[in-house]
Design a protein around this motif. Structure first.
Motif, short mmCIF file in Angstrom:
data_model
loop_
_atom_site.label_atom_id
_atom_site.label_comp_id
_atom_site.label_asym_id
_atom_site.label_seq_id
_atom_site.Cartn_x
_atom_site.Cartn_y
_atom_site.Cartn_z
N GLY A 144 24.24 15.49 -31.05
CA GLY A 144 24.58 14.12 -31.43
C GLY A 144 24.19 13.76 -32.85
N TYR A 145 23.50 14.66 -33.55
CA TYR A 145 22.97 14.31 -34.86
C TYR A 145 24.04 14.39 -35.94
CZ TYR A 145 19.84 14.20 -38.82
OH TYR A 145 19.23 13.84 -39.99
N LYS A 146 23.97 13.47 -36.90
CA LYS A 146 24.84 13.54 -38.09
C LYS A 146 23.96 13.40 -39.32
CE LYS A 146 28.68 11.05 -35.98
NZ LYS A 146 29.31 9.73 -35.96
N THR A 187 31.21 -5.60 -26.67
CA THR A 187 30.18 -5.80 -25.65
C THR A 187 29.04 -6.69 -26.11
OG1 THR A 187 28.80 -3.96 -26.30
CG2 THR A 187 30.62 -3.44 -24.88
N GLY A 188 29.01 -7.06 -27.38
CA GLY A 188 27.95 -7.94 -27.86
C GLY A 188 26.60 -7.27 -28.00
N ALA A 189 26.55 -5.94 -27.79
CA ALA A 189 25.28 -5.25 -27.89
C ALA A 189 25.25 -4.43 -29.16
CB ALA A 189 25.08 -4.33 -26.68
N SER A 190 24.28 -4.73 -30.06
CA SER A 190 24.24 -3.94 -31.28
C SER A 190 23.59 -2.58 -31.04
CB SER A 190 23.50 -4.70 -32.38
OG SER A 190 22.26 -5.15 -31.92
N ASN A 191 22.89 -2.43 -29.92
CA ASN A 191 22.39 -1.09 -29.55
C ASN A 191 23.51 -0.37 -28.80
OD1 ASN A 191 21.08 1.14 -28.66
ND2 ASN A 191 19.49 0.05 -27.53
N MET A 192 24.11 0.62 -29.49
CA MET A 192 25.30 1.25 -28.88
C MET A 192 24.94 2.04 -27.63
SD MET A 192 26.55 2.72 -32.40
CE MET A 192 26.53 1.68 -33.82
N ARG A 207 30.88 7.08 -39.37
CA ARG A 207 30.17 8.03 -40.20
C ARG A 207 28.71 7.64 -40.40
NH1 ARG A 207 27.57 10.85 -41.82
NH2 ARG A 207 27.51 12.28 -43.57
N ASN A 208 28.42 6.33 -40.35
CA ASN A 208 27.09 5.86 -40.72
C ASN A 208 26.10 5.85 -39.57
OD1 ASN A 208 27.93 5.45 -43.29
ND2 ASN A 208 28.49 3.31 -42.95
N TYR A 209 26.57 6.06 -38.34
CA TYR A 209 25.66 6.01 -37.21
C TYR A 209 25.77 7.32 -36.44
CZ TYR A 209 25.57 1.07 -38.20
OH TYR A 209 25.42 -0.13 -38.82
N ILE A 210 24.62 7.80 -35.92
CA ILE A 210 24.69 9.04 -35.15
C ILE A 210 25.34 8.74 -33.80
CG2 ILE A 210 22.75 10.13 -36.30
CD1 ILE A 210 21.08 9.52 -33.88
N ASN A 211 25.78 9.82 -33.17
CA ASN A 211 26.59 9.71 -31.96
C ASN A 211 25.78 9.14 -30.79
OD1 ASN A 211 28.38 10.15 -29.94
ND2 ASN A 211 28.67 12.33 -30.33
N PRO A 212 26.13 7.98 -30.25
CA PRO A 212 25.30 7.40 -29.18
C PRO A 212 25.50 8.06 -27.82
CG PRO A 212 27.16 5.98 -29.62
CD PRO A 212 27.24 7.10 -30.61
N LEU A 213 26.57 8.82 -27.67
CA LEU A 213 26.92 9.33 -26.35
C LEU A 213 25.89 10.32 -25.80
CD1 LEU A 213 29.02 8.83 -24.31
CD2 LEU A 213 30.48 10.53 -25.37
N PRO A 253 21.80 4.81 -33.56
CA PRO A 253 23.00 4.04 -33.18
C PRO A 253 22.71 2.60 -32.80
CG PRO A 253 22.35 5.52 -31.41
CD PRO A 253 21.43 5.78 -32.55
N ILE A 254 22.12 1.86 -33.72
CA ILE A 254 21.93 0.42 -33.53
C ILE A 254 22.52 -0.26 -34.76
CG2 ILE A 254 20.25 -1.42 -33.34
CD1 ILE A 254 18.42 0.71 -31.99
#
Lengths: 247, 122
Positions: free
Chosen positions: B53-55, A53-58, B73-79, B61-62
């Motif tokens: 959502g925390y890890k 998606t090209g967005a680094s902010n998930m 593993r390195n980013y917390i769950n964005p959902l 999640p950027i």
């Protein structure tokens, strides 16, 4: 009857408390990377959001791209809430389409200091709102947040200076602006439908970009729609609630 | 063991917020207070989702600059963050609708107290 009900209100309260505190033990351990919430679809989002998606902010990627249907629903919910406020307070009937002369400046609390400070701040608040929307793909932000910030700026004008010197938007116009936001959102989806892709599949948009960049542009357009709707509906709800009574 | 106790305490905090809201909705007679309690209840749900959502040892999640292949593993769950982002805005809208209804009730009956309202409705 009423007093009896109030007296036994603690019964469902205690039952809910027992269930919640007991069930907390069965929930996954906090911060566990292998918890069910973090294992099924979430790794897919994290690992391929930037590429696809090209967005680094998930968060923005999920909001405006993977789950764009969901967000379309939310946007319509917000617009419906604004409409409901307008209809409940009877402001949509022709005789009652705007604030009367008496209510034109009902709630301002501006002193010279508040006035001067807000004049200084408001342009920057609106600029920041636009930055939050446009930069929502690479930093925290997006349509909802930007819309809330922009609406805060407009409501600040109204609080300090009253309705008359602020943006003179009648609720009927704010509703129209909010609908334009939803129209931008659905329009983006429909364009890709006309180019032989699914509804809201941004890879069908006729723009001179490719891959992730194209989908980024699509979700930016969608976020703009969300921004317009959220701003308009927040201002609308504020206007309708502060309109003052006639009866 | 330590982590488990800590997580149960966290869930209990969210549950306590939820219960404060539930008690306000059930037991307080004033409708504006019921609405405020409903907002507290919504905040409890939001907090609960954010906890889920925390890890540990993960960043927001950027995708970091230069990280070409992000690992889950390195980013917390964005959902949960996405869902709660929309939930916050929707809760603002529902609060707006509820306030509009309350204004309407107040205009009609001149009170927002539940028992007085029931008296006047008879």
């Amino acid at each position: 009857m009423q007093q009896l009900l109030q007296r036994i209100a603690w019964l469902p309260f205690v039952a809910a408390a027992a269930i919640l505190f007991y069930a907390a033990r069965d929930l996954p351990t906090m911060a566990d990377p292998n918890a069910p919430a973090s294992t099924h679809v979430s790794p897919r989002y994290i690992e391929s959001a930037l590429e696809e998606t090209g967005a680094s902010n998930m968060v923005t990627a999920v909001l405006a791209d993977y789950r764009a249907y969901d967000t379309l629903g939310e946007t319509v919910v917000i617009l419906t809430a604004g409409l409901a406020c307008l209809l409940v307070l009877g402001a949509f009937t022709p005789a009652r389409s705007g604030p009367t002369e008496k209510e034109a400046m009902p709630y301002e609390f501006g002193s010279d200091i508040v006035d001067a400070t807000s004049r200084l701040l408001i342009p920057f608040i609106i600029l920041f709102a636009l930055y939050v929307v446009v930069h929502g793909h690479t930093s925290p932000g997006g349509g909802f947040q930007g819309g809330a910030i922009c609406a805060a700026a407009i409501i600040l004008v109204r609080l300090v200076r009253g309705r008359a010197p602020g943006l003179k938007l009648l609720p009927t116009y704010t509703v129209a602006i909010g609908s334009i936001g939803v129209l931008v959102y659905t329009g983006t989806g429909l364009v890709s439908l006309f180019f032989e892709k699914n509804f809201l599949d941004y890879s069908g948009l006729p723009l001179p970009f490719h891959g992730g960049h194209l989908r980024e542009m699509g979700s930016l357009s969608v976020e703009t729609g969300v921004f317009i709707t959220v701003t308009a509906v927040m201002v609308l709800i504020f206007d309708v609630l502060t309109m003052g009574s006639e009866e | 063991m330590e982590a488990e106790t800590l997580s149960v305490v966290n869930y209990w905090l969210a549950a306590s917020l939820f219960l404060i809201g539930l008690y306000g909705i059930l037991a307080r007679p004033h409708l504006v207070r019921k609405l405020m309690a409903m907002n507290i209840l919504q905040v409890a749900v939001i907090v609960f989702f954010i906890i889920l959502g925390y890890k540990s040892d993960a960043t927001p999640p950027i995708v970091r600059q230069g990280d070409e292949t992000p690992i889950a593993r390195n980013y917390i769950n964005p959902l949960p963050h996405t869902l709660m982002l929309t939930a916050i805005v929707v809760s603002v809208s529902t609060t707006g609708v509820a306030l509009a209804l309350l204004i309407r009730i107040h205009r009609r009956f001149g009170t927002l107290d539940e028992s007085e309202l029931i008296e006047k409705l008879k």
